[in-house]
Design a protein around this motif. Sequence first.
Motif, short mmCIF file in Angstrom:
data_model
loop_
_atom_site.label_atom_id
_atom_site.label_comp_id
_atom_site.label_asym_id
_atom_site.label_seq_id
_atom_site.Cartn_x
_atom_site.Cartn_y
_atom_site.Cartn_z
N LEU A 159 -11.83 0.52 -6.32
CA LEU A 159 -11.21 -0.09 -7.49
C LEU A 159 -10.32 -1.27 -7.11
CD1 LEU A 159 -10.27 3.08 -9.57
CD2 LEU A 159 -12.12 1.46 -10.01
N HIS A 160 -9.66 -1.16 -5.97
CA HIS A 160 -8.81 -2.26 -5.51
C HIS A 160 -9.65 -3.49 -5.21
CE1 HIS A 160 -5.31 -4.13 -3.54
NE2 HIS A 160 -6.20 -4.62 -2.69
N ASN A 197 -2.18 -1.73 -9.16
CA ASN A 197 -2.02 -0.31 -9.45
C ASN A 197 -3.01 0.60 -8.72
OD1 ASN A 197 0.09 -0.10 -11.82
ND2 ASN A 197 -1.17 -1.89 -12.25
N PHE A 198 -3.99 0.03 -8.05
CA PHE A 198 -4.91 0.81 -7.22
C PHE A 198 -4.80 0.30 -5.79
CE2 PHE A 198 -6.76 0.91 -11.49
CZ PHE A 198 -6.95 2.27 -11.67
N GLN A 199 -3.95 0.96 -5.00
CA GLN A 199 -3.69 0.51 -3.63
C GLN A 199 -4.94 0.63 -2.77
OE1 GLN A 199 -1.36 2.48 -5.28
NE2 GLN A 199 -0.06 0.70 -5.63
N SER A 226 3.38 -2.77 -7.54
CA SER A 226 2.73 -2.49 -8.83
C SER A 226 3.52 -3.11 -9.98
CB SER A 226 2.61 -0.98 -9.05
OG SER A 226 1.77 -0.39 -8.07
N ASN A 235 -5.65 3.94 -1.06
CA ASN A 235 -5.79 5.11 -1.92
C ASN A 235 -6.98 5.03 -2.86
OD1 ASN A 235 -3.33 6.11 -0.82
ND2 ASN A 235 -2.18 4.85 -2.25
N ALA A 236 -7.32 3.83 -3.30
CA ALA A 236 -8.47 3.63 -4.20
C ALA A 236 -9.14 2.31 -3.82
CB ALA A 236 -8.01 3.62 -5.65
N LYS A 237 -9.80 2.34 -2.66
CA LYS A 237 -10.33 1.10 -2.07
C LYS A 237 -11.34 0.41 -2.97
CE LYS A 237 -10.77 0.92 2.29
NZ LYS A 237 -11.17 1.13 3.71
N THR A 240 0.80 -1.22 0.00
CA THR A 240 0.00 0.00 0.00
C THR A 240 0.84 1.27 0.00
OG1 THR A 240 -1.86 -1.07 1.10
CG2 THR A 240 -1.72 1.32 1.30
N MET A 260 -5.45 -4.29 -11.80
CA MET A 260 -6.16 -3.35 -10.94
C MET A 260 -5.70 -3.45 -9.50
SD MET A 260 -10.06 -3.48 -12.40
CE MET A 260 -10.55 -2.17 -11.26
#
Length: 272
Positions: free
Chosen positions: A139-140, A130-132, A80, A135-137, A71, A127
């Motif tokens: 999408l993760h 690249n979506f931690q 990533s 930071n981007a729950k 993360t 996904m």
Amino acid sequence: MSLWMILPVSLPALTITGIWVVYAMALYNQHVCPVDNWMYNQSCEEDLSMQRGPTLCCTLDDVPLISKCGTLPPESCFFSLICSTGSFMVMVIVLLRYAHVIEKHQNCVLNTASLSTGWICSAGLIMVGNFQVDNAKVLHYVGAGVAFPTSMLFVCLQCALTYRLAKTQGEYSVGHLRLSMTLLAFVALVLSGVFFVQESFVLQHASAIFEWVFCVIIMLFYGTFAFEFAGISSDTMMVLARGGVLGSTSRDHKMESLSGANSHQSEGTAML
């Protein structure tokens, strides 16, 4: 023996080593708690990243899930990279496996479904990497919700396909190995999901352990494709170039050649 067999062996070697390096970096930077730590607190006086003593105060935010380890920077950058590289290798392996089955046997529903699920799994893995989660729950979790079930479905389809195409004792042995790995992966995935939604600190930590086990088994499963990839030839690439028709054409030529040989043999026998 084809050099393509190095590809499925390289995937688990790269990804398993990579995620453990990510974990080691996160642990060194005190972004997560050790996997052997089962003691958690509701809260701590200071963040884990501010603690430098031998005794760490861990909360549920510090559970060493794979995604949690990747993360924060600098380990997030490496995470990533590993996920993106791994997803590309998965796409290539799945595609070559698809073409190899057509070349050596014939296309079938199991083979086509395996190709689809393997590529969907790759998209989910990209996904995730690249979506931690911090930071981007959303999408993760969407990526994880795609990658985990489809990876499980892929190994199930490949296990069934292996048994369907097996003819020799060695091929059946590979099928038995894949079946064992599939069952272990299924148990690990179910337990990880069940424990993840619990509020217990111990069960949350157990969920992280089973998540690691699941990912390692799946990567090792891809490594077993080295058995088939040892027989990849230029004809396999022609299957891809011609949209999967080379396998059928090759079999037709073989049947024609065999029929011609039998006809000549019959004529020779008649003349005698």
